[in-house]
Design a protein around this motif. Structure first.
Motif, short mmCIF file in Angstrom:
data_model
loop_
_atom_site.label_atom_id
_atom_site.label_comp_id
_atom_site.label_asym_id
_atom_site.label_seq_id
_atom_site.Cartn_x
_atom_site.Cartn_y
_atom_site.Cartn_z
N LEU A 1 54.12 8.53 42.42
CA LEU A 1 54.02 9.58 41.42
C LEU A 1 52.73 10.36 41.63
O LEU A 1 51.70 9.78 42.01
CB LEU A 1 54.03 8.98 40.01
N SER A 2 52.81 11.64 41.38
CA SER A 2 51.63 12.49 41.50
C SER A 2 51.43 13.27 40.21
O SER A 2 52.40 13.59 39.52
CB SER A 2 51.77 13.46 42.67
N CYS A 3 50.19 13.57 39.93
CA CYS A 3 49.85 14.34 38.73
C CYS A 3 48.83 15.40 39.15
O CYS A 3 47.75 15.06 39.65
CB CYS A 3 49.27 13.42 37.67
N ALA A 4 49.18 16.64 38.93
CA ALA A 4 48.29 17.75 39.28
C ALA A 4 47.62 18.27 38.03
O ALA A 4 48.29 18.56 37.03
CB ALA A 4 49.09 18.85 39.95
N VAL B 1 43.24 21.12 29.70
CA VAL B 1 43.71 20.64 31.00
C VAL B 1 45.23 20.50 30.93
O VAL B 1 45.75 19.82 30.05
CB VAL B 1 43.07 19.28 31.36
N ARG B 2 45.90 21.17 31.84
CA ARG B 2 47.35 21.04 31.90
C ARG B 2 47.70 20.10 33.04
O ARG B 2 47.16 20.21 34.14
CB ARG B 2 48.00 22.39 32.12
N LEU B 3 48.60 19.16 32.75
CA LEU B 3 48.97 18.13 33.73
C LEU B 3 50.46 18.24 34.05
O LEU B 3 51.28 18.40 33.14
CB LEU B 3 48.67 16.74 33.17
N VAL B 4 50.79 18.12 35.32
CA VAL B 4 52.18 18.19 35.75
C VAL B 4 52.46 17.02 36.68
O VAL B 4 51.84 16.89 37.74
CB VAL B 4 52.48 19.51 36.47
N GLU B 5 53.39 16.16 36.25
CA GLU B 5 53.77 15.00 37.07
C GLU B 5 54.92 15.36 37.99
O GLU B 5 55.73 16.25 37.69
CB GLU B 5 54.20 13.82 36.19
#
Length: 123
Positions: free
Chosen positions: A20-23, A2-6
């Motif tokens: 803040l968001s995390c995709a 799982v790759r996470l991008v804030e």
């Protein structure tokens, strides 16, 4: 994997808000346990908030000011931060785990981490 991008960090004044968001990169993100941590130089990563099978946990410093939420349709988890204080200044990280970790307030409970987003609160 799982790759996470804030996203969503920035510079604000004390008393202001940030979201803040995390995709997450995979559909399985919707079933992952998710958390937010923060870190300042020289200190260990500190728990902020977590969502684990519908149960929500906050640190004492976050309780009453921060809200964690997730949008499974968009594979995203958000952290709404209100009434920010200079002590909230840190790099904020999104984390995820496919393991059954309860309550998920330790950094070692998580297997996947984003790159972090800087939050700076001026007095």
């Amino acid at each position: 994997q799982v790759r996470l991008v804030e996203s969503g960090g920035g510079l604000v004044q004390a008393g202001e808000s940030l979201r803040l968001s995390c995709a997450g990169s995979e559909r399985t993100f919707s079933s992952a346990r998710v958390g937010w941590f923060r870190q300042t130089p020289g200190l260990d990563r500190e728990f902020v908030a977590a969502e684990n099978d519908g149960r929500i946990y906050y640190s004492n410093s976050a309780k009453g000011r921060f809200t964690i939420s997730r949008d499974n349709a968009k594979n995203m988890v958000n952290l709404q931060m209100n009434s920010l204080k200079p002590d909230d200044t840190a790099v904020y990280y999104c984390a995820a785990s496919m393991r059954a970790v309860i309550p998920g307030i330790r950094a070692e409970d998580y297997d996947y981490w984003g790159q972090g987003t800087q939050v700076t609160v001026s007095s």
